[in-house]
Design a protein around this motif. Structure first.
Motif, short mmCIF file in Angstrom:
data_model
loop_
_atom_site.label_atom_id
_atom_site.label_comp_id
_atom_site.label_asym_id
_atom_site.label_seq_id
_atom_site.Cartn_x
_atom_site.Cartn_y
_atom_site.Cartn_z
N PHE A 4 49.60 37.88 63.17
CA PHE A 4 49.87 36.57 62.24
C PHE A 4 48.73 36.76 60.77
N ARG A 6 49.17 36.10 57.93
CA ARG A 6 49.49 34.95 56.93
C ARG A 6 48.08 34.50 56.58
N PHE A 7 47.36 34.07 57.73
CA PHE A 7 46.07 33.51 57.59
C PHE A 7 44.98 34.28 57.15
N LEU A 12 45.35 33.08 50.34
CA LEU A 12 44.94 31.52 50.95
C LEU A 12 43.61 31.29 50.16
N ASP A 89 55.51 31.62 52.86
CA ASP A 89 56.49 31.63 53.81
C ASP A 89 57.57 32.81 54.03
N ASP A 92 55.87 35.69 55.87
CA ASP A 92 55.78 35.09 57.29
C ASP A 92 56.89 35.42 57.97
N ARG B 35 56.13 21.67 62.04
CA ARG B 35 56.28 20.57 61.07
C ARG B 35 57.69 19.69 61.15
N ASN B 112 47.98 33.74 68.78
CA ASN B 112 47.95 32.85 67.67
C ASN B 112 48.67 31.70 67.93
N ARG B 115 50.47 30.35 64.74
CA ARG B 115 51.80 31.03 64.25
C ARG B 115 53.14 30.57 65.17
N PHE B 118 54.02 27.30 64.14
CA PHE B 118 54.61 27.43 62.87
C PHE B 118 56.04 27.74 62.78
N LYS B 119 56.34 28.76 63.41
CA LYS B 119 57.54 29.18 63.56
C LYS B 119 58.76 28.77 64.42
N LYS B 133 44.93 25.61 59.75
CA LYS B 133 45.16 25.80 58.12
C LYS B 133 46.13 24.59 57.70
#
Lengths: 495, 146
Positions: A4, A6-7, A12, A89, A92, B35, B112, B115, B118-119, B133
């Motif tokens: 992951f 992204r973070f 960021l 996004d 990701d 989300r 994670n 993640r 998120f997906k 985050k």
């Protein structure tokens, strides 16, 4: 391992910095506003502004120009922030695609199972009729070998297949009267001259389920009849004793059915569940797994209320079943005006109507467990077959027909789990006692049976359980069946 | 004077029993959903039911896909103690039984969890506050550290 990145990207940090800057800029703008209202000039503020201010303008117009410049800067920062979010996004999405996953539900198939190895002996008097019928030598055996295929196709559609492998029918006693016969499923493979003994596969469950809501779902296929506790637990690693109770052995209710189940769950309170199931099936019959021999479908209703608290739990349930069972024989015949049209004529050899039900209760207090089930049924015959002698399963030589009868069976089981080692490597000992009472036919009271069981289970981890048990079987009214003792051990594991 | 004394007494009582605002800790566990989820808040009981697969939908509607942190991680251990209230061994035994009885498998595990949430639409999982985050998932429950 899921990546992951992204973070972990510095992007960021950039966003955070920009957000801070944005917030700072807004604060500055707010600080400027009162100054402009008062009309005072601030040299430091003036020097901090990068936007050129025309000389000779009034103080108000200079402040307005500063605000306008800051507003543009804020808007630019917001645009940059949105752009960065979009890029994150996008990145990701690429990473997620690379690892082979998707944002939708991912179908899965789990394959697992359980097995049980058995060793034991029945102690029966040699002159007893049961001596030759039951296994009377110390023996080893594989009592369970079940494989599961559990598929989750979408969020609401799933499938479950449970296959039980067995060495039977090879070695089973086929008949005692008039002569003894045993099933021999040994065949020679002509290509290798090797003799192979064929076993069998029992399809315990093969069902597909659509469950859009917790309170409503539909399953179609072969399913376990949702009655009692034992028939649902049914696996050697889950149930406590080694031997099944008589209400399972006698099939007081059908253990499996083929048809439809509408089922669901409600949540009346915290840790409290109300489950229901309505079954519609072929019911019982010699071919019920494949097709029904009559048009009358069997119906059933299961209701269960349970509370599963941390230290205390209880559950009460009941199942009602109503169905017709039919057996037929078929013979060729001729019909038509000239009597030359071949037909296959069905003749009903047995038909009965069955009203059956069960009730179960489970109580748990810390490590103590008490469970009990009762199941019974009344069979009313429309077409009566000849009476079949119990145990040996042969037609009675007296030639009498089967009367209507009531049968029922119940048991009470108490167990206490003693933790030996606590924590993640927990081990436990579980002593248990169990009492059963079985009425096979109310018309044949000499076969009423009492069974007393006791034993000790050792669970070294969550996958394995070792069991040792003894049983005492008593038919107080049977003239030619003496009391029976059994000793047994079992190792059951899940894989 | 008597009225004033009563008011003072009541105020003193209220102040004494009033919950003291608690500082956020990086070891707080945040329960997060995708989300797109319409869920605003969940209770610990509901969460326990979801992660033990005793329920497949939220009380407010919508399917749930529970996602666990990897076995052996401190996050998983903390969540197990605070929500499931069982040991690792007891949880394993629970799933062994559920597999045999109902053909039900344990929730998927991700290193994670954020993640995954998120997906995956419908996903619910948990992270330490220090790992969370903003903007990646919606927080529906906070389990304070300790």
């Amino acid at each position: 391992m899921i990546r992951f990145p992204r973070f972990k990207k510095p992007g960021l940090l950039t966003i955070s910095t920009m957000l801070l800057f944005l917030a700072g800029g807004t604060a500055v703008a707010q600080e400027i506003a009162p100054a402009s209202e008062s009309g005072e000039e601030d040299a430091s503020t003036e020097s901090a502004q990068s936007a050129p201010v025309p000389s000779g303008d009034s103080g108000d117009s200079r402040v307005e120009a500063q605000q306008e410049a800051q507003q543009k800067e804020i808007e630019q920062l917001r645009a940059d922030l949105e752009d960065l979010r979009a890029r994150m996004d996008e990145e990701d999405e690429i990473d997620f695609d690379e690892m082979g996953a998707s944002s939708e539900f991912e179908p899965s198939l789990d394959v697992y199972g359980f097995m049980a190895f058995y060793a034991g002996k029945w102690f029966i008097q040699e002159e007893d009729v049961m001596y030759g019928i039951m296994q009377n030598k110390f023996t080893f055996g594989i009592t369970d070998l079940n494989i599961y295929f559990s598929g989750h196709l979408t969020e609401t559609i799933s499938s479950l297949v449970e296959l039980r492998f067995t060495f039977l029918p090879n070695g089973a006693d086929a008949s005692f009267i008039p002569s003894y016969e045993r099933v021999d499923n040994t065949y020679m493979d002509n290509s290798t001259s090797e003799e192979l003994t064929l076993g069998g596969v029992i399809i315990e469950r093969a069902k597909m389920t659509w469950q859009p809501y917790d309170f409503f779902g539909v399953s179609a296929g072969r399913f376990l009849t949702p009655f009692g506790i034992w028939n649902i637990d049914h696996g050697a690693p889950v149930v406590i004793p080694i031997n099944k109770p008589y209400l399972m052995l006698r099939h007081t209710l059908p253990l499996n059915q083929t048809g439809l189940v509408v089922h669901g769950r409600f949540f009346p309170a915290a840790s409290t569940y109300f489950d229901y199931a309505v079954t519609l099936s072929n019911g019982r019959g010699p071919t019920e797994e494949i097709y029904d021999l009559d048009d009358n479908k069997a119906v059933g209703l299961r209701l269960r209320l349970s509370y599963e608290g941390q230290d205390v739990g209880f559950a009460v349930g009941a199942y009602g079943f109503f169905g017709h069972t039919t057996d037929v024989t078929k013979a060729p015949g001729f019909a038509g005006e000239d009597g030359t049209t071949l037909t296959i004529v069905e003749e009903i050899t047995e038909r009965y109507q069955e009203l059956a039900g069960s009730a179960d209760i489970l109580f748990r207090l810390w490590n103590f467990r008490l469970q009990s089930e009762v199941a019974g049924g009344y069979l009313k015959y429309r077409v009566r077959p000849l009476v079949v002698l119990p145990i040996v399963n042969v037609e009675s030589p007296s030639g009498e027909y089967q009367p209507d009868f009531l049968r029922y069976s119940l048991y009470v089981l108490a167990a206490y789990e003693i933790p030996i080692v606590s924590g993640d490597d927990a081990m436990s000992l579980t002593p248990f006692v169990m009492v059963e009472y079985d009425v096979m036919y109310d018309s044949l009271p000499e076969y009423d049976t009492w069974i007393y069981r006791g034993g000790l289970n050792f669970r070294p981890n969550s996958f394995v359980v070792l069991k040792a048990a003894c049983s005492y079987v008593r038919l107080p009214d049977a003239p030619n069946i003496a009391d029976i003792w059994t000793l047994a051990g079992q190792v059951a594991l899940t894989f | 004077m008597t009225r004033l004394a009563s008011v003072v007494t009541v105020l003193a009582f209220v102040l004494a029993v009033a919950p003291v605002a608690r500082a956020e800790s990086p070891r707080d566990i945040l329960v997060v959903v995708n989300r797109a989820s319409t869920v605003d808040s969940v209770t610990i009981d509901e969460l326990r039911d979801v992660f033990l697969k005793k329920r497949a939908s939220w009380r407010s509607g919508g399917k749930t896909t529970p996602v666990n942190a990897s076995e052996g991680s401190s996050l998983r251990e903390d969540f197990r103690k605070r929500v499931l209230n069982m040991s690792s061994s007891a949880e394993k035994s629970y799933w062994q039984k559920r597999k045999i009885k109902a053909g039900e498998s344990r929730p998927a595990e991700f290193e994670n969890t954020l993640r995954a949430v998120f997906k995956l639409r419908g996903a619910v999982s948990y992270v330490y506050r220090s790992q969370f985050k903003e903007g990646t998932a919606r927080v529906v429950l906070v389990l304070p550290a300790g």
